[in-house]
Structures are given as structure tokens and as C-alpha cells.
Design a protein around this motif. Structure first.
Motif, short mmCIF file in Angstrom:
data_model
loop_
_atom_site.label_atom_id
_atom_site.label_comp_id
_atom_site.label_asym_id
_atom_site.label_seq_id
_atom_site.Cartn_x
_atom_site.Cartn_y
_atom_site.Cartn_z
N UNK A 104 0.81 -1.22 0.00
CA UNK A 104 0.00 0.00 0.00
C UNK A 104 0.84 1.27 0.00
N UNK A 105 2.16 1.14 -0.06
CA UNK A 105 3.02 2.33 -0.07
C UNK A 105 2.81 3.11 -1.36
N UNK A 106 2.92 4.41 -1.26
CA UNK A 106 2.68 5.29 -2.39
C UNK A 106 4.00 5.62 -3.09
N UNK A 107 4.13 5.39 -4.40
CA UNK A 107 5.34 5.83 -5.11
C UNK A 107 5.42 7.36 -5.06
N UNK A 108 6.59 7.86 -4.73
CA UNK A 108 6.78 9.31 -4.62
C UNK A 108 7.37 9.86 -5.92
N UNK A 109 6.89 11.00 -6.34
CA UNK A 109 7.38 11.66 -7.54
C UNK A 109 7.56 13.14 -7.31
N UNK A 110 7.84 13.89 -8.36
CA UNK A 110 8.09 15.33 -8.22
C UNK A 110 7.00 16.08 -7.46
N UNK A 111 5.75 15.65 -7.56
CA UNK A 111 4.70 16.36 -6.85
C UNK A 111 4.80 16.21 -5.34
N UNK A 112 5.60 15.23 -4.90
CA UNK A 112 5.79 15.01 -3.46
C UNK A 112 7.09 15.62 -2.95
N UNK A 113 7.83 16.31 -3.82
CA UNK A 113 9.17 16.77 -3.46
C UNK A 113 9.16 17.70 -2.26
N UNK A 114 8.20 18.60 -2.17
CA UNK A 114 8.16 19.55 -1.05
C UNK A 114 7.95 18.81 0.26
N UNK A 115 7.02 17.87 0.28
CA UNK A 115 6.77 17.12 1.52
C UNK A 115 7.97 16.24 1.88
#
Length: 226
Positions: free
Chosen positions: A99-110
Motif C-alpha cells: 500500500x506504499x505510495x510511489x513518490x514523484x516530483x509532486x511530493x518533493x516539497x513534503x
């Protein structure tokens, strides 16, 4: 493989990650925005003069294995030791973080915010572009745990950026993310490795139990152009 691990900063910056780096044949760094790491063909004799044109005043860089005095025009801001660990265990039986979420550029700030809060090591706003990153979010959509990949060399892949918000610790979120990465790397024929500060005995003991073993202990310094 062991020769690659002995100078993994350079092997990554001049090899698979050359497209993310800048510098010369005598010194390289990850480009601005990525992890502030530098490497040299001979880390015992770093050519900081060759590196200087690619650095701005106020930047801080991590380098390893070098123990000499600060060269002209540079200042040593911190010094410690870290352990380089390499996978020596049995492959996980299954993915325990489906259930882990792949992280991408839209998650960079977080991702950067979480790294600044928990200080897992050198991390920049574009670090999550260096490999696969996965995370867990709370019900409000806040990133609470992550783990991913950073340096690479032939047959080797680093697990890095492992961190959990303090109020979410004890749930083994980061541990499950690490196992997910190990499983994926082994399936690709890669050997996982990682770094942990010598003083971080809790994390070191956890990695030993997971199946990593100590490869070497090395000096790590943070330097800045004066």
C-alpha cells in the motif's frame, strides 16, 4: 564489487549518475538540487581546486574517506564517522508494503520537509528523482514515512532517505518500506547497501537484524567553500 564500495561516491557520480552530476575527471558533485555529495577518484587526495568552479559560496557538501587539513578556500564544518553496510541476508518473502505510495516530483516539497525534520542524511529537493521512493501518508495527506534509493554503481544500489515523523514511530513504517526496496533491488540483480552514522546505534542494530552487515567505517565530513 568491493572496489566499487570503497569509493562509492565517485563511482556513482562518474558512472550511473553522471547525468545528475557536474564536474571534471578530477572532482564531481551532484548538480544543485540533488543530494549535496562530492566525490574524487582518490578520496584520500581530493582535488578541491577542480571542484571549486562548480560550487557556490554557502553550499555545504558531504565527502568521505578524507582526513587531511582543509584546503585553501574551504572550511570543514563538521566531521564524524559512518558505517557503510551491504546486504548479506535472505530475500524478504513478500512485499509487506503493497500500500506504499510511489513518490514523484509532486511530493518533493513534503519529502524535503520530512528530511529536514528527521535528518536522514544529505537530501535535496530533487533527491527523490535519483531512484524509486515510496512513502506513507496520514489521513490528512501528510507524508509521515519514506525510504528510497540514492547512489548507484554496477550491481549496487543504495537505500537512503529512510525516515519517519516522530509521532509515527513504532509502527515499522520505514522498515517495511526498506524491505520493499530490498526486494525490488534483489529482483533486479542488484545488491542493496546503505550508510548509517556510527552514533545511530538504534538504526545500526535494526539494519543488522534486517540482513545488512558492516562493510567498512569511514570518516564523513561536511565542507563549504569559504
Amino acid at each position: 564489487m568491493h572496489d566499487l564500495l570503497d569509493n562509492i561516491f565517485w563511482q556513482s557520480l562518474s558512472g550511473p549518475h553522471a547525468r545528475y552530476a557536474t564536474g571534471t575527471s578530477n572532482a564531481r558533485r551532484y548538480a544543485p538540487g540533488f543530494s549535496p555529495i562530492v566525490g574524487f577518484p582518490d578520496p584520500q587526495q581530493p582535488d578541491f581546486a577542480a571542484l571549486r568552479p562548480f560550487c557556490e559560496p554557502g553550499e555545504h557538501f558531504y565527502c568521505d574517506a578524507w582526513t587531511g587539513p582543509a584546503p585553501d578556500g574551504w572550511r570543514i564544518e563538521a566531521e564524524s564517522t559512518m558505517l557503510r553496510m551491504v546486504w548479506d541476508g535472505v530475500a524478504p518473502v513478500r512485499d509487506r508494503a503493497p500500500d506504499a505510495v510511489p513518490l514523484g516530483p509532486r511530493h518533493a516539497v513534503q519529502a524535503l520537509e520530512l528530511a529536514r525534520l528527521t535528518r536522514p542524511g544529505p537530501f535535496g529537493p530533487r533527491t527523490i528523482e535519483l531512484g524509486d521512493y515510496f512513502g506513507y501518508f496520514d489521513d490528512a495527506g501528510k507524508l509521515v514515512a519514506m525510504a528510497g534509493e540514492r547512489m548507484a554503481a554496477a550491481g549496487l544500489r543504495e537505500i537512503s532517505g529512510v525516515c519517519t515523523r516522530p509521532d509515527q514511530r513504532g509502527r515499522r513504517l520505514a522498515g517495511r518500506l526498506m524491505e520493499k526496496l530490498v526486494l525490488r533491488q534483489l529482483a533486479r540483480g542488484e545488491t542493496p547497501f546503505l550508510h548509517v552514522m556510527r552514533a545511530n546505534t538504534v538504526a545500526h542494530d535494526l539494519y543488522l537484524r534486517m540482513g545488512f552487515r558492516d562493510y567498512c567505517e569511514t570518516v564523513v565530513r561536511i565542507v563549504t567553500p569559504a
